[in-house]
Design a protein around this motif. Structure first.
Motif, PDB file in Angstrom:
ATOM      1  N   GLU A  74      61.667 -21.175 -32.961  1.00 14.86           N
ATOM      2  CA  GLU A  74      62.023 -22.599 -33.043  1.00 14.86           C
ATOM      3  C   GLU A  74      63.308 -22.785 -33.828  1.00 14.86           C
ATOM      4  N   GLU A  75      63.447 -22.075 -34.944  1.00 15.61           N
ATOM      5  CA  GLU A  75      64.655 -22.166 -35.749  1.00 15.61           C
ATOM      6  C   GLU A  75      65.864 -21.619 -34.991  1.00 15.61           C
ATOM      7  N   ALA A  76      65.651 -20.508 -34.278  1.00 14.31           N
ATOM      8  CA  ALA A  76      66.738 -19.906 -33.506  1.00 14.31           C
ATOM      9  C   ALA A  76      67.228 -20.841 -32.407  1.00 14.31           C
ATOM     10  N   GLY A  77      66.278 -21.591 -31.807  1.00  8.47           N
ATOM     11  CA  GLY A  77      66.663 -22.514 -30.741  1.00  8.47           C
ATOM     12  C   GLY A  77      67.521 -23.660 -31.231  1.00  8.47           C
ATOM     13  N   ARG A  78      67.345 -24.037 -32.519  1.00  2.50           N
ATOM     14  CA  ARG A  78      68.132 -25.148 -33.071  1.00  2.50           C
ATOM     15  C   ARG A  78      69.456 -24.691 -33.670  1.00  2.50           C
ATOM     16  N   ALA A  79      69.574 -23.420 -34.012  1.00  2.32           N
ATOM     17  CA  ALA A  79      70.761 -22.916 -34.708  1.00  2.32           C
ATOM     18  C   ALA A  79      71.948 -22.791 -33.759  1.00  2.32           C
ATOM     19  N   ASP A  80      73.167 -23.005 -34.310  1.00  6.06           N
ATOM     20  CA  ASP A  80      74.389 -22.838 -33.528  1.00  6.06           C
ATOM     21  C   ASP A  80      74.649 -21.349 -33.288  1.00  6.06           C
ATOM     22  N   GLY A  81      75.454 -21.070 -32.265  1.00  5.63           N
ATOM     23  CA  GLY A  81      75.832 -19.692 -31.970  1.00  5.63           C
ATOM     24  C   GLY A  81      74.778 -18.961 -31.156  1.00  5.63           C
ATOM     25  N   LEU A  82      75.150 -17.763 -30.684  1.00  5.27           N
ATOM     26  CA  LEU A  82      74.280 -16.975 -29.815  1.00  5.27           C
ATOM     27  C   LEU A  82      73.952 -15.633 -30.456  1.00  5.27           C
ATOM     28  N   SER A  83      72.698 -15.275 -30.351  1.00  7.30           N
ATOM     29  CA  SER A  83      72.286 -13.927 -30.761  1.00  7.30           C
ATOM     30  C   SER A  83      72.616 -12.956 -29.635  1.00  7.30           C
ATOM     31  N   LEU A  84      72.397 -11.685 -29.854  1.00  7.82           N
ATOM     32  CA  LEU A  84      72.654 -10.687 -28.822  1.00  7.82           C
ATOM     33  C   LEU A  84      71.828 -10.964 -27.583  1.00  7.82           C
ATOM     34  N   ALA A  85      70.542 -11.236 -27.762  1.00  8.82           N
ATOM     35  CA  ALA A  85      69.667 -11.492 -26.611  1.00  8.82           C
ATOM     36  C   ALA A  85      70.124 -12.714 -25.836  1.00  8.82           C
ATOM     37  N   GLU A  86      70.510 -13.780 -26.537  1.00  8.86           N
ATOM     38  CA  GLU A  86      70.955 -15.002 -25.866  1.00  8.86           C
ATOM     39  C   GLU A  86      72.272 -14.779 -25.139  1.00  8.86           C
ATOM     40  N   ALA A  87      73.174 -13.992 -25.727  1.00 16.78           N
ATOM     41  CA  ALA A  87      74.449 -13.693 -25.078  1.00 16.78           C
ATOM     42  C   ALA A  87      74.224 -12.902 -23.799  1.00 16.78           C
ATOM     43  N   ARG A  88      73.301 -11.945 -23.843  1.00 12.33           N
ATOM     44  CA  ARG A  88      73.001 -11.160 -22.632  1.00 12.33           C
ATOM     45  C   ARG A  88      72.408 -12.045 -21.536  1.00 12.33           C
ATOM     46  N   THR A  89      71.552 -12.981 -21.905  1.00 10.34           N
ATOM     47  CA  THR A  89      70.974 -13.896 -20.902  1.00 10.34           C
ATOM     48  C   THR A  89      72.074 -14.706 -20.217  1.00 10.34           C
ATOM     49  N   LYS A  90      73.028 -15.228 -20.990  1.00 10.49           N
ATOM     50  CA  LYS A  90      74.125 -16.005 -20.412  1.00 10.49           C
ATOM     51  C   LYS A  90      75.004 -15.120 -19.530  1.00 10.49           C
ATOM     52  N   ALA A  91      75.264 -13.909 -19.980  1.00  8.50           N
ATOM     53  CA  ALA A  91      76.105 -12.997 -19.205  1.00  8.50           C
ATOM     54  C   ALA A  91      75.469 -12.698 -17.856  1.00  8.50           C
ATOM     55  N   ARG A  92      74.161 -12.449 -17.839  1.00  6.32           N
ATOM     56  CA  ARG A  92      73.462 -12.162 -16.563  1.00  6.32           C
ATOM     57  C   ARG A  92      73.559 -13.371 -15.625  1.00  6.32           C
ATOM     58  N   GLU A  93      73.414 -14.583 -16.191  1.00  8.42           N
ATOM     59  CA  GLU A  93      73.472 -15.792 -15.368  1.00  8.42           C
ATOM     60  C   GLU A  93      74.864 -15.969 -14.755  1.00  8.42           C
ATOM     61  N   LEU A  94      75.915 -15.723 -15.527  1.00 14.00           N
ATOM     62  CA  LEU A  94      77.275 -15.867 -15.014  1.00 14.00           C
ATOM     63  C   LEU A  94      77.600 -14.815 -13.962  1.00 14.00           C
TER      64      LEU A  94
END
Length: 439
Positions: A74-94
């Motif tokens: 929950e805290e991670a979802g509200r925080a600014d910026g991307l973690s490694l896992a979140e960056a990989r998810t965006k990269a796969r989508e693009l």
């Protein structure tokens, strides 16, 4: 085979230092996220994806790095910026988007678009919260340059303040519907139809203004055609002329009584009847508008209903009245018919003369109908000559321009004959009738 980037762990990525001394890029893998890398520049860490779209290779920024170490989901979802896992998810989508559509939308561009859309939605919500009263004030301010005088604006606002603002004023203009408009109009439609008709038109104008300026949508609930005409009685069926008029067969007797009256207002009424003029045209007449030698009165455009300068041929009787007034002119007052205490006569002064003569059921304006009926029924003058004498507009502009120059000599004769009729004895009696179609 192309070299594959080593798949880094979240801990390894967290340990990468951005010291500001040396800018570098570190690929983080894995293979399905090829091109995903961390930028270490100027002491900051941010994500980017190097990807080929069509024949071009480009870098797409994904946003700042945030390891989000020790945070709950929950805290991670509200925080600014991307973690490694979140960056990989965006990269796969693009990368999927690039394969399927041959194009990609930058996440930062998507964020900007989302912010813009949110701001636009907020603006629309705020716009639709604009009240009817606020829109009326803004509409009047925009239209101020169209009106002939400040009096017109005061009349506009007075009608709205009396009848519309109590019910519609505080309501969001976007919520005004047909039922609300009818709630305002119905109580006065049958008893004050002239006022109600003007009020309807003013409400319609304000709602049109609000729509054009983005404060409301949809059809105008105050429109007459195809709308309110089906719920309210037609105006002509309610008012068959509101200016009572004297039959022309009785004009001689009336004028004989009028010439016995003393006072400036009585003289102004006498002059108005001789010239078949409107009250305002006479009450505000000034000496510099008259050429008594040429027997001509030029009424300025700003005092004419049609907004155009009007030339009035003066009969001998009309000239005599103006000459007599000039002989007793009050210093500093240029009005031909000044008020007893200075300035101009009030708009009720001529009507007051009629009441004192026990003609309370007549109006000054009604004598224009008397003139029209006399000219149309007892003379051979063409309709166009009579209409020009009354300063009525002719629909066809070319015809009007031609007649303006050719009909004046005939109007001179018409007004002289009318003056003679006014000073002649009546042959027959008649009853008071209603004015039909006078301007």
């Amino acid at each position: 085979m192309p070299k594959r980037a080593k798949e880094l762990t979240a801990t390894a990525v967290e340990r990468l230092k951005a010291d500001g001394e040396k800018n570098r890029r570190v690929m983080v893998g894995p293979s399905d996220c090829a091109g995903l890398h961390l930028r270490l520049e100027g002491g900051t860490k941010s994500w980017a994806l190097r990807i080929k779209v069509g024949d071009k290779r480009r870098d797409i920024g994904l946003g700042p790095y945030n390891g989000k170490v020790g945070m709950t989901d929950e805290e991670a979802g509200r925080a600014d910026g991307l973690s490694l896992a979140e960056a990989r998810t965006k990269a796969r989508e693009l990368r999927r988007m690039a394969r399927e559509t041959g194009a990609v939308v930058s996440p930062t561009a998507a964020v900007r678009e989302a912010v813009r859309a949110e701001a636009q939605a907020a603006f629309i919500d705020a716009a639709k919260a604009k009240t009817f009263k606020e829109c009326a004030d803004l509409c009047v301010a925009d239209k101020r340059g169209e009106w002939k005088s400040a009096k017109h604006e005061l009349q506009w606002m007075a009608t709205l303040k009396t009848y519309a603002f109590p019910k519609l004023g505080p309501l969001p203009v976007g919520t005004i519907d047909r039922g609300l408009v009818l709630d305002v109009l119905r109580p006065i439609w049958n008893t004050k139809n002239e006022t109600a008709s003007r009020l309807r038109g003013r409400i319609e104008t304000i709602l049109n203004w609000a729509k054009v300026n983005g404060y409301r949508d949809g059809d105008n609930p105050a429109a007459w055609k195809g709308n309110l005409e089906h719920s309210l009685s037609k105006r002509q069926k309610l008012t068959r002329g509101h200016h009572a008029a004297l039959p022309h067969a009785k004009i001689g007797t009336f004028m004989a009584e009028l010439t016995q009256r003393e006072g400036v207002a009585a003289k102004a009424l006498h002059f108005a009847i001789l010239c078949a003029s409107r009250s305002q045209e006479v009450r505000l007449a000034k000496f510099d508008e008259f050429d008594l030698e040429a027997q001509l009165w030029v009424i300025p455009a700003e005092r004419m209903k049609a907004g155009k300068e009007h030339h009035v041929p003066l009969s001998e009787a009309a000239v005599a009245i103006v000459a007599a007034q000039k002989a007793v002119k009050i210093k500093g007052n240029d009005y031909v018919f000044p008020a007893p205490r200075g300035g101009k006569l009030s708009d009720m002064s001529l009507t007051a003369v009629l009441k004192r003569m026990d003609y309370a059921d007549l109006t000054q304006h009604g004598f224009r109908s008397t003139f029209r009926d006399w000219a149309g029924e007892t003379t051979a003058f063409p309709r166009e000559v009579i209409e020009h004498a009354l300063a009525h507009q002719i629909a066809d502009k070319a015809e009007a321009a031609y007649q303006r120059g050719t009909l004046f000599p005939k109007r001179v004769k018409l007004m002289e004959e009318w003056a003679k009729r006014c000073s002649s004895a009546d042959a027959v009696g008649g009853n008071v009738v209603s004015l039909k179609g006078a301007a």
